[in-house]
Every structure is written in C-alpha cells, then in structure tokens.
Design a protein around this motif. Structure first.
Motif, PDB file in Angstrom:
ATOM      1  N   ASP A   1      44.631 -35.234 -16.271  1.00  0.00           N
ATOM      2  CA  ASP A   1      45.933 -34.636 -15.777  1.00  0.00           C
ATOM      3  C   ASP A   1      45.914 -33.217 -15.176  1.00  0.00           C
ATOM      4  O   ASP A   1      45.515 -32.255 -15.673  1.00  0.00           O
ATOM      5  N   LEU A   2      45.936 -33.244 -13.664  1.00  0.00           N
ATOM      6  CA  LEU A   2      45.399 -32.444 -12.945  1.00  0.00           C
ATOM      7  C   LEU A   2      46.637 -31.730 -11.885  1.00  0.00           C
ATOM      8  O   LEU A   2      45.970 -30.726 -11.244  1.00  0.00           O
ATOM      9  N   THR A   3      47.994 -31.942 -12.489  1.00  0.00           N
ATOM     10  CA  THR A   3      48.869 -31.422 -11.513  1.00  0.00           C
ATOM     11  C   THR A   3      48.968 -30.028 -11.798  1.00  0.00           C
ATOM     12  O   THR A   3      49.152 -29.206 -10.580  1.00  0.00           O
ATOM     13  N   ARG A   4      49.025 -29.393 -12.929  1.00  0.00           N
ATOM     14  CA  ARG A   4      49.280 -28.091 -12.949  1.00  0.00           C
ATOM     15  C   ARG A   4      47.837 -27.137 -12.099  1.00  0.00           C
ATOM     16  O   ARG A   4      48.195 -26.279 -11.305  1.00  0.00           O
ATOM     17  N   GLU A   5      46.569 -27.694 -12.464  1.00  0.00           N
ATOM     18  CA  GLU A   5      45.723 -27.017 -11.570  1.00  0.00           C
ATOM     19  C   GLU A   5      45.873 -27.250 -10.021  1.00  0.00           C
ATOM     20  O   GLU A   5      45.646 -26.137  -9.475  1.00  0.00           O
ATOM     21  N   SER A   6      46.073 -28.353  -9.713  1.00  0.00           N
ATOM     22  CA  SER A   6      46.345 -28.764  -8.274  1.00  0.00           C
ATOM     23  C   SER A   6      47.258 -27.796  -7.572  1.00  0.00           C
ATOM     24  O   SER A   6      47.242 -27.398  -6.600  1.00  0.00           O
TER      25      SER A   6
ATOM     26  N   LEU B   1      57.441 -29.177 -11.354  1.00  0.00           N
ATOM     27  CA  LEU B   1      56.611 -30.215 -12.051  1.00  0.00           C
ATOM     28  C   LEU B   1      56.945 -31.094 -12.939  1.00  0.00           C
ATOM     29  O   LEU B   1      57.495 -30.220 -13.876  1.00  0.00           O
ATOM     30  N   LEU B   2      57.202 -32.101 -12.982  1.00  0.00           N
ATOM     31  CA  LEU B   2      58.123 -33.103 -13.889  1.00  0.00           C
ATOM     32  C   LEU B   2      57.127 -34.043 -14.712  1.00  0.00           C
ATOM     33  O   LEU B   2      56.093 -34.539 -13.987  1.00  0.00           O
TER      34      LEU B   2
END
Length: 329
Positions: free
Chosen positions: A75-80, A148-149
């Motif tokens: 789950d990479l969305t926050r970091e990316s 970000l959802l």
C-alpha cells in the motif's frame, strides 16, 4: 475545472478485477461541471506511482487516487503522493489513537502494522472513513486538490459524498455539463463521419465523439457552460444539424435503444409482433422482451434451427432449402 483519476493496485491490471470506482467518481464530478480528462491504472510500484501522481498534479486541477491506503507493504499511495508533492510524511498521533479506538470498539487487538495508516502527508486534511480503517487525505495547494481515497467502494463512496463533495462545491466554479447521444442504424462509421465531420468540427464546444457499437453508430455530444440551460442550448444548436445530415438513420436522440423505439411505434399503432429466428437463436425475441411493457405488442416467437423445423413450423418448402440453402434471400 478538470480532473484526473488514478486507480491503484496490481490486481486491476489482471482480468480478475475491474475498476468501477472511477465510474462513480466521474458521474459525481460531471454533476459538479468538472470534466474528467484522464484515467490511469497503476500497479503497486513505488516509482511508477510517484511518477503518475507527479504528472497528474502538474497537468490537472483535481487529482484523485483510488486505493493503496491499507496497512500492508504494497500500500504505497501515501508514500508516493508525499514524494510526488515533495512533502514529508509523518505519523499522526491523533489519527493513530482513532484507528486503535476503532479496533477496540470491535473487540479486536490492533496489529502494529495498522499504524502505517496513521501516516499523514504534511498539510493534508484527514478524511474520516466510517466504514473502514483507511482514512483518506485532502491536500489543497494553489487552487489544486489531491484526494487520496480508499479502494473498497463501500468506503470510497460515502467518504466522497460526505467529506469531499462539500469541499469541492466550495472550490469548483459554477459549471454544468450536458450530454446527448445520437444513435444511428444502417450506416458505417466512416460513412457517418464523412457526413457529420464538416458540421461538428466547426464547434469547439460541444465536443463530438463518434463510437461504433454493436449494430449501430453513436454520436456522443458533450457541452460545457455555466448553467445547465446554457449547456443544453449549445446541444440544441448542434444536434439538429447533425440529425439533418444523417436523415432517417438517426433512430434515437434520448438514449432509447432500437428495440425501445420499435416498441413505442408498435404500441402507438396498436400493432403486434411475432418473430421466427434461426441463427440468432432467440436473440431478437430477447431484445424485444427486454423492454418493459413489451407484452402489450409482442406475441411470441420460435427458434427454427434445423431445416426440418423450418419446413414443419414455418412452411418453408423443403425443395427451396435444397436448391438455395437455408441461408439465402
């Protein structure tokens, strides 16, 4: 304003999972008068996802990511997103306590890994998730927005309606999008294009798209204006010109299918219909009866597949089948 949607997850790049969230979001954004100009699917790959968010942030006013907010390593969305915007990503103590409280309320010990969901991008507003443990994030900068959802529709849809729509309504200038579809039978796509291109290319707004669909050609018209009435007025100027160029080939301008239009005409004339089919295997009868109220005009049908049945049920002379074949004028 325009928007870009990025659906995240390697499973969406397989034949086993379909992204339906972007359809919901597109409908909601269009109601606000926001045009969705690009949709992208990116797998669970840190560099590719960072590049996709950075590019979308550069060229679009509203960027929405879907998924990748879970607690696991992929789950990479926050970091990316933080890397794409050049902002730090830090643990939010209040958010961590809220996630822990959610587990306690369910009587389940919280795995330590879930604290990854308490990482907040600097300057982001947290969007509460009432149906799951993955909070969303809202980042606003210089008139642009990054949302970000979470990926599960049961989490995304209420979060968007309750937390995002009110914010977007304050941000998006008054605008409306109106659409119309002209459905055409009996012509090839290239033939339709040749007839209507000299007309629709005169207009930057509405935008016209030509599509080939099973058994028909469609002209999709899309107008943008400050009010719904103004957008409809733009369509009312272009659509009649296209209809005049295509003549009786246009069978629908209100979205009705060919079988619906035929059904209306039969009902209006108090006429009835029965069908005999062979190679279509009952498809014609299925299309006709798919329309609500078709029992008022459709009596029934038979599927006469074998040559013997063609003669026995439909009185087709056997010698005619013998000399011409079953497939003939």
């Amino acid at each position: 304003m325009n928007a870009e949607i990025i659906a995240i997850g390697s499973e969406l790049l397989t034949p086993h999972r379909t992204d339906t969230n972007s359809l919901f979001l597109t409908e909601q954004l269009n109601r606000l008068g926001v045009e969705v100009v690009c949709k992208t699917i990116v797998g669970d790959h840190r560099e590719r996802l960072t590049e996709a968010i950075a590019l979308a942030w550069k060229r679009s006013q509203i960027v929405i990511t879907i998924g990748g907010l879970g607690p696991t390593e992929d789950d990479l969305t926050r970091e990316s997103a933080a890397r794409a915007l050049g902002r730090p990503l830090r643990s939010d103590a209040a958010l961590a306590r809220a996630i822990e409280a959610r587990f306690r309320a369910r009587g389940i010990p919280m795995p330590e890994i879930n604290l990854r969901q308490a990482m907040r991008i600097e300057g982001a507003e947290i969007l509460e998730n009432q149906a799951g443990t993955a909070p969303g994030q809202w980042i606003e900068q210089s008139g642009k927005v990054l949302l970000l959802l979470p990926g599960p529709p049961r989490e995304l849809e209420p979060m968007f309606r309750q937390a995002c729509l009110p914010r977007l309504q304050r941000l998006v200038p008054p605008a409306a999008i109106a659409t119309r579809v002209l459905r055409i039978a009996g012509r090839f796509e290239s033939e339709v294009e040749q007839l209507v291109a000299p007309i629709y290319t005169q207009y930057a707004n509405p935008v016209t798209t030509i599509l080939a669909a099973p058994g028909e050609i469609q002209l999709h018209l899309r107008a943008t204006a400050e009010t719904p009435a103004a957008a409809e007025a733009l369509l009312n100027e272009l659509a009649p010109r296209l209809e005049a160029a295509l003549g009786e080939s246009v069978f629908s301008t209100d979205g009705a299918s060919l079988e619906e239009v035929v059904g209306r005409m039969l009902a209006a004339q108090n006429a009835t219909l029965a069908v005999a089919e062979s190679c279509t295997g009952g498809l014609l009868a299925e299309r006709i009866t798919h329309v609500a109220g078709s029992s008022a005009y459709f009596l029934g049908g038979v599927v006469c597949y074998s040559n013997d049945w063609k003669s026995e049920w439909l009185d087709v002379p056997p010698d005619l089948i013998g000399s011409r074949g079953a497939v003939s004028g």
